[in-house]
Design a protein around this motif. Structure first.
Motif, PDB file in Angstrom:
ATOM      1  N   MET A   1       0.830  -1.196   0.045  1.00 12.07           N
ATOM      2  CA  MET A   1      -0.118  -0.143   0.070  1.00 12.07           C
ATOM      3  C   MET A   1       0.960   1.133   0.044  1.00 12.07           C
TER       4      MET A   1
ATOM      5  N   GLU B   1       8.317   6.301   6.862  1.00 12.10           N
ATOM      6  CA  GLU B   1       8.468   6.997   5.574  1.00 12.10           C
ATOM      7  C   GLU B   1       8.329   5.913   4.360  1.00 12.10           C
TER       8      GLU B   1
ATOM      9  N   GLY C   1      -0.455   2.009   6.112  1.00  5.90           N
ATOM     10  CA  GLY C   1      -1.120   1.281   5.062  1.00  5.90           C
ATOM     11  C   GLY C   1      -2.290   0.473   5.435  1.00  5.90           C
TER      12      GLY C   1
ATOM     13  N   VAL D   1      -1.750  11.473   1.368  1.00  3.11           N
ATOM     14  CA  VAL D   1      -0.675  10.839   2.335  1.00  3.11           C
ATOM     15  C   VAL D   1      -1.338  10.146   3.711  1.00  3.11           C
TER      16      VAL D   1
ATOM     17  N   CYS E   1      -0.988   7.738   7.284  1.00  2.84           N
ATOM     18  CA  CYS E   1       0.100   7.769   8.252  1.00  2.84           C
ATOM     19  C   CYS E   1       0.390   6.167   7.924  1.00  2.84           C
TER      20      CYS E   1
ATOM     21  N   MET F   1      -4.281   4.495  -2.545  1.00  2.00           N
ATOM     22  CA  MET F   1      -5.769   4.815  -2.398  1.00  2.00           C
ATOM     23  C   MET F   1      -6.142   6.162  -2.768  1.00  2.00           C
TER      24      MET F   1
ATOM     25  N   PRO G   1       1.327   5.585  -1.625  1.00  2.89           N
ATOM     26  CA  PRO G   1       0.896   6.738  -2.314  1.00  2.89           C
ATOM     27  C   PRO G   1       1.794   6.802  -3.889  1.00  2.89           C
TER      28      PRO G   1
ATOM     29  N   ARG H   1       4.680   1.947   7.096  1.00  3.99           N
ATOM     30  CA  ARG H   1       4.473   2.978   8.401  1.00  3.99           C
ATOM     31  C   ARG H   1       5.632   4.076   8.002  1.00  3.99           C
TER      32      ARG H   1
HETATM   33  N1  SAH Z   1       6.975   8.866   2.523  1.00  3.75           N
HETATM   34  C1  SAH Z   1       5.995   8.245   1.862  1.00  3.75           C
HETATM   35  C2  SAH Z   1       4.576   8.574   2.418  1.00  3.75           C
HETATM   36  C3  SAH Z   1       4.781   7.477   3.855  1.00  3.75           C
HETATM   37  S1  SAH Z   1       3.180   7.353   4.478  1.00  3.75           S
HETATM   38  C4  SAH Z   1       5.911   9.279   0.545  1.00  3.75           C
HETATM   39  O1  SAH Z   1       5.897  10.430   0.448  1.00  3.75           O
HETATM   40  O2  SAH Z   1       5.318   8.369  -0.520  1.00  3.75           O
HETATM   41  C5  SAH Z   1       3.355   5.890   5.577  1.00  3.75           C
HETATM   42  C6  SAH Z   1       2.701   4.636   4.799  1.00  3.75           C
HETATM   43  O3  SAH Z   1       1.543   4.921   4.720  1.00  3.75           O
HETATM   44  C7  SAH Z   1       3.350   4.272   3.607  1.00  3.75           C
HETATM   45  O4  SAH Z   1       4.317   3.213   3.445  1.00  3.75           O
HETATM   46  C8  SAH Z   1       2.010   3.466   2.799  1.00  3.75           C
HETATM   47  O5  SAH Z   1       1.955   2.051   3.338  1.00  3.75           O
HETATM   48  C9  SAH Z   1       0.724   4.153   3.837  1.00  3.75           C
HETATM   49  N2  SAH Z   1       0.077   5.143   2.767  1.00  3.75           N
HETATM   50  C10 SAH Z   1       0.062   6.601   2.800  1.00  3.75           C
HETATM   51  N3  SAH Z   1      -0.483   7.130   1.920  1.00  3.75           N
HETATM   52  C11 SAH Z   1      -1.064   6.140   1.049  1.00  3.75           C
HETATM   53  C12 SAH Z   1      -1.932   6.039   0.035  1.00  3.75           C
HETATM   54  N4  SAH Z   1      -2.590   7.229  -0.678  1.00  3.75           N
HETATM   55  N5  SAH Z   1      -2.340   4.836  -0.384  1.00  3.75           N
HETATM   56  C13 SAH Z   1      -1.839   3.797   0.094  1.00  3.75           C
HETATM   57  N6  SAH Z   1      -1.068   3.811   1.111  1.00  3.75           N
HETATM   58  C14 SAH Z   1      -0.767   4.746   1.732  1.00  3.75           C
END
Ligand code: SAH
Length: 238
Positions: free
Chosen positions: A83, A111, A136, A132, A134, A128, A85, A109
């Motif tokens: 999961m 970064e 998955g 962003v 926090c 999804m 972004p 989780r």
């Molecule tokens: N630093 C990353 C974001 C990490 S957020 C970036 O900028 O791409 C932490 C976790 O939340 C991610 O590893 C992911 O598993 C989940 N997550 C955050 N946003 C998501 C999204 N839009 N869709 C699916 N999983 C997401």
């Protein structure tokens, strides 16, 4: 049987929404959920699953070894999903593809996850949407819920998934229920139900639903509307 394995550092969140209503009832009959704690796969006495990023920058990164050990333990056959972004955005047609195979879902989780374990296991990143979260976990629940309700037999009413938004490139039509005339609290206004919906005339009702769907799609999702018109014109000409 559609099997879903979820790897997470917060296993207690599950089954959450997946345990109630139609999906909860269908669990073990049409689909099955297995949830594992990444911490059980850590290889030090503190059960460490994360470390600082190479190259600096904020936050922590999930380590390869725990996810690798988890997959080595549970993976049999099917698709591995992270999961993320950065991934392909989930939609209804993608969900239909995803129920063809068992799933192994990595909930990130911090970064995110060290990319090497994702490359090694040929993991597909699924998003999804362009925002962003926090972690998955909520995203994985949304994915599993979207997919599981498409498995034949899971929804009570056979037709309802077929008539949902996106199934025919349109959003769903407006819905009404009793009473026929609704008066809001403290209001002079009253709202009627379209007569055609109470006419018993099936052809007129389905015509109304289609034209209402078209109007809603044009108003709310111009991108889908343009695509729908394009396909319709192509059908007329081919
Ligand atoms: N630093 C990353 C974001 C990490 S957020 C970036 O900028 O791409 C932490 C976790 O939340 C991610 O590893 C992911 O598993 C989940 N997550 C955050 N946003 C998501 C999204 N839009 N869709 C699916 N999983 C997401």
């Amino acid at each position: 049987m559609w099997n879903v394995n979820i790897g997470t550092i917060f296993p207690d969140i599950f089954p959450g929404t997946l345990g109630v209503s139609c999906l909860g009832k269908a669990h073990k009959k049409y689909w099955e959920l297995f949830v594992q704690d990444f911490r059980n796969y850590a290889n030090d006495k503190h059960n460490t699953v994360d470390d600082t990023p190479f190259g600096g920058g904020p936050g922590m990164v999930m380590k390869c070894n725990t996810i690798d050990s988890w997959l080595s333990d549970v993976y049999k056959k099917g698709k591995i999903i992270y999961m993320s972004p950065r991934g392909r955005t989930l939609n209804q047609s993608y969900a239909k593809e995803l129920i063809k195979e068992d799933l192994y879902i990595i909930c990130g989780r911090y970064e995110g996850v060290d990319c090497r374990v994702l490359n090694h296991w040929n993991v597909e990143e699924v998003s999804m949407g362009d925002y962003v979260l926090c972690g998955g976990e909520v995203a994985s629940m949304a994915l599993v819920e979207t997919c599981a309700r498409l498995i034949p037999g899971v929804l009570g009413n056979k037709e309802s998934a077929e008539q949902d938004s996106f199934s025919n490139d349109l959003l769903e039509h407006d819905q009404y229920t009793k009473p026929n005339i609704w008066v809001p609290n403290n209001s002079e206004m009253s709202y009627n139900t379209p007569c055609v919906l109470r006419s018993g005339n099936h052809k007129a009702i389905s015509d109304w639903k289609l034209s209402n769907s078209e109007a809603v799609t044009e108003k709310n999702r111009y991108d889908l509307w343009i695509e729908y018109i394009r396909k319709k014109e192509k059908n007329v000409h081919s």
